[in-house]
Structure formats: structure tokens, C-alpha cells
Design a protein around this motif. Structure first.
Motif, short mmCIF file in Angstrom:
data_model
loop_
_atom_site.label_atom_id
_atom_site.label_comp_id
_atom_site.label_asym_id
_atom_site.label_seq_id
_atom_site.Cartn_x
_atom_site.Cartn_y
_atom_site.Cartn_z
N GLU A 601 0.83 -1.20 0.00
CA GLU A 601 0.00 0.00 0.00
C GLU A 601 0.87 1.26 0.00
O GLU A 601 0.55 2.25 -0.66
N LYS A 602 1.98 1.22 0.73
CA LYS A 602 2.87 2.37 0.77
C LYS A 602 3.47 2.64 -0.62
O LYS A 602 3.53 3.79 -1.08
N VAL A 603 3.89 1.60 -1.31
CA VAL A 603 4.46 1.76 -2.66
C VAL A 603 3.39 2.25 -3.64
O VAL A 603 3.64 3.11 -4.49
N ALA A 604 2.18 1.72 -3.52
CA ALA A 604 1.10 2.12 -4.42
C ALA A 604 0.76 3.60 -4.25
O ALA A 604 0.55 4.32 -5.25
N LYS A 605 0.69 4.08 -3.01
CA LYS A 605 0.37 5.49 -2.78
C LYS A 605 1.49 6.39 -3.31
O LYS A 605 1.21 7.46 -3.86
N LEU A 613 8.94 5.36 -9.88
CA LEU A 613 9.79 5.12 -8.71
C LEU A 613 11.08 4.45 -9.17
O LEU A 613 11.05 3.48 -9.94
N GLU A 614 12.20 4.97 -8.70
CA GLU A 614 13.50 4.39 -8.99
C GLU A 614 13.86 3.38 -7.90
O GLU A 614 13.13 3.18 -6.92
N LYS A 615 15.02 2.77 -8.07
CA LYS A 615 15.48 1.79 -7.08
C LYS A 615 15.76 2.47 -5.74
O LYS A 615 15.49 1.89 -4.67
N SER A 616 16.25 3.70 -5.77
CA SER A 616 16.50 4.41 -4.51
C SER A 616 15.21 4.67 -3.76
O SER A 616 15.18 4.62 -2.52
N MET A 618 12.59 2.71 -3.80
CA MET A 618 12.20 1.44 -3.21
C MET A 618 13.00 1.13 -1.94
O MET A 618 12.46 0.60 -0.97
N VAL A 619 14.29 1.47 -1.95
CA VAL A 619 15.10 1.28 -0.74
C VAL A 619 14.58 2.16 0.38
O VAL A 619 14.53 1.75 1.56
N GLU A 620 14.15 3.37 0.06
CA GLU A 620 13.61 4.28 1.09
C GLU A 620 12.31 3.75 1.67
O GLU A 620 12.06 3.87 2.87
N LEU A 621 11.46 3.16 0.82
CA LEU A 621 10.15 2.70 1.28
C LEU A 621 10.22 1.33 1.94
O LEU A 621 9.53 1.08 2.94
#
Length: 658
Positions: A601-605, A613-616, A618-621
Motif C-alpha cells: 500500500e505504501k508503494v502504491a500510494k 519510482l526508482e530503485k533508490s 524502493m530502498v527508502e520505502l
């Protein structure tokens, strides 16, 4: 009509200009005419004028009988010519100076044109006179004239551009006597193939070196491989290195609707090669003429077999002393006739597959050379980076990426091509053109965001899934969103690796089911890939205990399957094992998404906010990936050798990062 003025005493006195204008206005005031009346008046006047001219200038004629025509006109020699009209009657045009009262011509009925001709010939013989007959032959001559004109204009042309109806059997091969303009340095990514074909170059340059040792040079080489891997380019480079004439022809140019044309063109092509020896003869797409025989003995199949037989004869009749090397290219080597593949015709079979990461780096160097790059870009390191970002690309794909980057830079009026332009070009080639005009409604956009978030999170927490590079919900091509991964360069996969990839592909469908309690058609492509992978594991790779250690060929797309290579009980067992495998992957993915529901849900929002969204990000989330991963680019740098293991002094550390 104009009435007289009140003060006029003379009835013949004319009315002056100003008085006439006043009278006209008074008349139209008393007799008003609307637009419809004026139009009717004009039509009536035009009709009267037409009738007058028709009756005044029309030709008049009088009907006579055949007997009167022969005795009173034909025998006296007062007839200029005859005209046959509509095959029904004949107009008799009198000679000049002959008075035939008030009529312009005479006419009489005929039964048919043939009977009229017979009667007229008999009358000629009796009267011993000759009479010219003007007859309309257009309807009889026109079809023949059009057919002859079409054959002359649409037929094959001579090499000098002149049309000739009997040149249809001449070869359409193109002869390049001057420098081809391609060298081995312009061909990258197929080093092994260049080593194999280099022997032909040496033979064409120094044939005596081989003849003294009693060696015979191979007569031909078959270049096979997927489309876009550089088969034609390698053949041109061979002629360019050897500096000999290059004759190129396509296999489809031997196929015609006329019987015997293909064999005639084969003979003409090889005659041209012998005339220009030493040379290289390249037959592109040879599968169009070299398919296996035995599929039929009539129609196009028979003509194709005759053409193939002539090709076999010509290649078998070649001698090493002719100094002619035959190269052929195809991406369907499995359909070629065995007689064409045997030694003595195509002795060398050179497979040119998709380049690996080192080959892609060398191809990028070739295509980056003529581009106007940003001065800050180091070509050597940048080519390696692009090679790691484009797994599975062929030489044609790489050339397309470089050209797209140049087009994007020119479109935005930039002076140089930067790294950003190449990233956009890779996205353009991989995902398709970005659709800025396509606006998704909020429910669909939300569904796409959660779908792509399911893919990204599932792959992030699966050990054997490919590392994520970028995820986007911007519509591109046919899709509404896409995720870009960085797969490793490997050729062997374990059962666990294939299973993790299946789970990652099912992440989008599972996320839709978990968050919306419904499914959409967005997972169609994912399900197709999952099904293909499951059938390959069970049928081809022998990874099912129930089916056993057997391997069957899967039917290829576009080919008819007449009969299964296994029995019906085995087919039912295969279907059951495939369903169990896919259900097992679905249940595992469902459990993973349920455990990481908050992260999905966090990534979707965040996707709904930023769209990309970049790889960086994704690492943050999600935090660092729980598995140790080493990208293909880092492995590539480590394998390059001592000089490349160290960072060059003019290369910044951030340029080494993906």
C-alpha cells in the motif's frame, strides 16, 4: 416594350437614355419579378436558344434501301465513305461537290456487320470499284492494345532501365563492385563468427597459400540466428575486408508466378558470380527458396522445388578454382532442405545469437562513435553501463536505442546527447511510446498502481527474482504500467529460480485480489508468461516428478500441430501438473502479499503521487533488499581484467552506479 412619353407626338421617336432608364424602373415597379420568376425566365430563354441552334445546325438524313444504294449511288461513284453506327445501320456520306438535295447523308439498315461486309464485297466485284469503309474498331483493338502495353511496361526491366518482355528470367541481384564501405571493425558482438568467416577473407586474398598445401576452401557458409543479430552486416563486412565484388540477392526474388522463372534467375545469378570472380555471393532469407521438399507436387510448391533443385545443381557444380564464396542468411535454419545443408554446398554453419553483455558493450561503442555526446560522458564506461541496462538486446535494438536518444535530444533542441536521453530511449524501446494524451480515470489508475506495487514488492522479497530497476504507472505502448528489471546474464536456471519468477509475475493479480476483492484484465500478459513457464518446466525440462524425466517439444506459435507426441493420459497428467504448479505459486504469492500488505500500500500510494519510482525510492520505502545481490554490471566490471578492475582516474564513482 417601352411606352411612348407623354409629350411625344412622333410614333417613331426614340426614347433618350435617362428617360428609358426611368421607364424601365416604372415598368418593374408595376410588374415586380421575384427570384424564382427570373430563374424560370432564364431557363426558358436557354431552352429556346438550344432548340434554335439544334434545328438550325443539325444534319439531316434520309433512309434508302440497299438496292437504291448500289444502283443509284455506289455504281455512279458519288459515295465518299461509309460509317457503320452501333452495328445497326450505315451512313452514306456523299462525295464533295455532289448535290444530294437538302440532306446531309443517306442511311440504310443492316442485319449484321458480317453480312453487310459480304454483300459489299460482292458488289465490289460486280462493279470493280474500291470504296473506303470507316469502321469503329476501338472496341475490338482496345483490349489487345491494353494487354500488350501492360506486358511491355510492367515486365522486368533490363539493368540499364529499358523494358523488355523477354527479360523476366534475368536475375535481380545487385552487384557492388566498388568498396562496400563496411569492415570488421563496424561489426561487433559476434567475435566468434568473425573468426570463422575470416578464413574466407584470407582465401579470397591469398588463394595460392591454401592450394599449395592441398586445402580446399569451403564453398559456402550459412549464417543463421535471430533477426537483427547482424548476419547481413557480417556478409558485407566480409566482402569489404576481402575487397572483392559483392553480389546480393534475396531469396524471395527467385519466386514468381511464371513457371521456370526461378530456375532461370538462379542460373543467371551464378553466371554473374562466375563472371565477376573472385567475389562473394550473398543470398539473404534463403528459407524462401530452400525449404524442405516433399510438401506437394503442384502449384507454387512444384515451382519452389524446381528453383531449389537448380540452386543445388549450381552450388554442386562450383569448383574451388572459381574463387566464388556463397554466403546465405536465415533465421529459420530448421526449415531448410538437408541437401542444401550438407558439406559441399554450405560447409560452414555459423550461428549468430544475441550478444552477451561484452558483445553489447562493443556494439554500443560502434554506435556511440558517430554521435555528438555530452563531453562529460566517458564512452568506455558508458557503453558498459548501457550494456548492463539492455539485457537480451540485439544489434538492431542497440542501433535503435542510440538513434532514439539522438532523436529525443534533437526534439528538445539540445546541443549534445546526455545520459538522460539514453535512459528515455531505453524506456521507449522496452516499454513503448509514452502516452501523454491517455488519461486514466482514478479507479483504473489506482488499480494499475496497486498492480505494479504487487509486482515490485513480490520481487523485492523473493531471493531469485530479478533486481528491480524502475516501476512506473505511465501508460506506454499497449500497457498501462510497467516494471523494468535488471536480469542476470545466465543460461541455466534451477527449479527454484523459475518458481520465484512465476511468483513475481503473479504479484499484480494477487494485489488486485487482496486490495479490491476483484480481478481485472490487466494481468493477461502475466498469466500468459506464467502458463508458458509452467508448461516448459513440466513438458520440456523434466521438472515434474509425476510426469518423469521426459522431454517433449512444445508447439510453436503459428505452426499447426497435427498429432501430439504423447498419449491422452499423459496430456491429462501434464495439464494437472501445470495447474498444481501455478496454484502453488499463487498461494505462495498470496501469503507474501498478505504479510507485506502495508508495504504494498505504501508503494502504491507513492506511485500515485510520483508515477515513477526508482530503485533508490524502493530502498527508502522498503529498506535494503534482504538478499545479497550483485548486479550484472558490477560482475562485468570485475571480469574485465586487471586494468578494468580498477576505477579509471577520469571516471567518477557515480558513473559506475546503475
Amino acid at each position: 416594350f417601352f411606352p411612348k412619353s407623354d409629350g411625344a407626338t412622333d410614333a417613331n421617336k426614340s426614347v433618350g437614355g435617362e428617360e428609358r432608364l426611368k421607364l424601365n424602373r416604372n415598368i418593374f415597379d408595376h410588374f415586380p419579378l421575384d427570384e424564382k420568376a427570373l430563374r424560370n425566365l432564364a431557363i426558358g430563354a436557354a431552352g429556346m436558344a438550344s432548340a434554335f441552334f439544334y434545328f438550325y445546325f443539325r444534319e439531316t438524313g434520309i433512309q434508302i434501301s440497299w438496292k437504291d444504294f448500289v444502283h443509284h449511288y455506289l455504281s455512279r461513284g458519288v459515295v465518299d465513305h461509309l460509317e457503320v453506327v452501333n452495328k445497326q445501320y450505315v451512313k452514306v456520306i456523299p462525295a464533295r461537290g455532289v448535290n444530294t438535295s437538302d440532306v446531309s447523308y443517306l442511311w440504310f439498315n443492316i442485319g449484321s456487320v458480317e453480312s453487310f461486309e459480304h454483300k459489299l464485297e460482292a458488289a465490289h466485284r460486280e462493279l470493280t470499284s474500291c470504296l473506303p469503309i470507316h469502321r469503329t474498331l476501338l472496341y475490338r483493338v482496345l483490349p489487345t492494345f491494353l494487354l500488350v502495353s501492360f506486358l511491355l511496361l510492367a515486365g522486368p526491366r533490363r539493368r540499364r532501365g529499358r523494358a523488355h518482355p523477354f527479360s523476366i528470367g534475368q536475375s535481380k541481384a545487385k552487384l557492388i563492385k566498388d568498396d562496400v564501405g563496411v569492415r570488421f571493425k563496424d561489426v561487433a558482438g559476434c567475435e566468434e563468427a568473425k573468426l570463422e568467416i575470416l578464413e574466407f577473407v584470407n582465401f579470397l586474398k591469398n588463394p595460392q597459400q591454401y592450394k599449395e598445401l592441398g586445402a580446399k576452401i569451403p564453398k559456402g557458409a550459412l549464417l543463421s540466428g535471430p533477426p537483427g543479430t547482424g548476419k547481413t552486416l557480417l556478409a558485407k563486412a566480409t566482402a569489404g575486408e576481402a575487397q572483392v565484388p559483392f553480389i546480393t540477392v534475396s531469396g524471395s526474388e527467385f519466386q514468381e508466378i511464371f513457371v521456370g522463372v526461378g530456375a532461370a534467375r538462379i542460373r543467371d545469378t551464378f553466371a554473374m558470380a562466375r563472371k565477376n570472380a573472385p567475389c562473394i555471393l550473398f543470398i539473404d532469407e534463403i528459407d524462401a527458396v530452400g525449404k524442405k521438399r516433399g510438401g506437394g507436387n503442384f502449384g507454387d510448391q512444384s515451382e519452389q522445388e524446381n528453383t531449389l533443385n537448380q540452386l543445388l545443381v549450381e552450388m554442386h557444380g562450383f569448383k574451388s578454382s572459381t574463387n566464388v564464396v556463397v554466403l546465405a542468411g536465415t533465421n529459420r535454419a530448421e526449415v531448410l532442405d538437408p541437401a542444401l545443408m550438407r558439406p559441399g554446398r554450405f560447409d560452414r554453419h555459423i550461428y549468430i545469437g544475441p550478444p552477451d553483455i561484452k558483445g553489447r558493450a562493443s556494439i554500443f561503442k560502434v554506435h556511440l562513435r558517430p554521435l555528438k555526446l555530452d563531453p562529460r560522458i566517458q564512452v568506455e564506461a558508458f557503453a558498459r553501463k548501457l550494456a548492463a541496462l539492455t539485457p537480451g538486446f540485439t544489434g538492431a535494438d542497440i542501433a535503435n536505442v542510440c538513434n532514439e536518444a539522438a532523436l529525443i535530444a534533437a526534439r528538445h533542441l539540445n546541443q549534445h546527447i546526455s545520459t538522460k536521453h539514453f535512459e528515455q530511449a531505453v524506456e521507449r524501446v522496452v516499454g513503448g511510446l509514452e502516452k501523454k494524451s491517455q488519461v486514466l480515470q482514478l479507479p483504473e489508475r489506482t488499480t494499475v498502481a496497486y498492480h505494479e506495487a504487487g509486482h515490485a514488492v513480490a520481487g523485492w522479497f523473493l531471493e531469485h527474482a530479478d533486481p528491480l530497476l524502475k516501476v512506473s504507472i505511465v501508460p506506454r505502448g499497449k500497457g498501462l504500467g510497467y516494471a523494468q528489471y535488471l536480469p542476470k546474464e545466465q543460461h541455466l536456471f534451477t527449479q527454484e529460480q523459475l518458481f520465484d519468477r512465476m511468483c513475481m509475475m503473479l504479484g499484480g493479480r494477487v494485489a488486485e485480489q487482496v486490495f479490491f476483492r476483484r480481478i481485472t484484465t490487466g494481468a493477461h500478459d502475466d498469466l500468459r508468461k506464467v502458463t508458458q513457464s509452467a508448461y516448459a518446466q513440466v513438458v520440456q525440462f523434466g521438472m515434474s516428478e509425476a510426469v518423469g524425466q521426459v522431454s517433449f517439444e512444445l508447439p510453436q506459435r503459428g505452426l499447426k500441430v497435427t498429432e501430439k507426441p504423447f498419449s491422452e493420459p499423459t496430456a491429462q497428467l501434464i495439464d494437472r501438473e501445470v495447474r498444481l504448479l501455478i496454484d502453488s505459486a499463487y498461494q505462495r504469492t498470496l501469503q507474501l502479499v498478505m504479510d507485506k500488505k502495508a508495504m504494498v500500500e505504501k508503494v502504491a500510494k507513492r506511485l500515485l503521487e510520483r508515477e515513477i519510482l526508482e530503485k533508490s525510492d524502493m530502498v527508502e520505502l522498503l529498506g535494503p533488499r534482504p538478499f545479497r545481490e550483485k548486479s550484472t554490471y558490477e560482475e562485468f566490471v570485475e571480469e574485465l581484467g586487471g586494468a578494468c578492475r580498477r576505477t579509471p582516474p577520469d571516471l567518477r564513482p557515480e558513473e559506475l552506479e546503475l
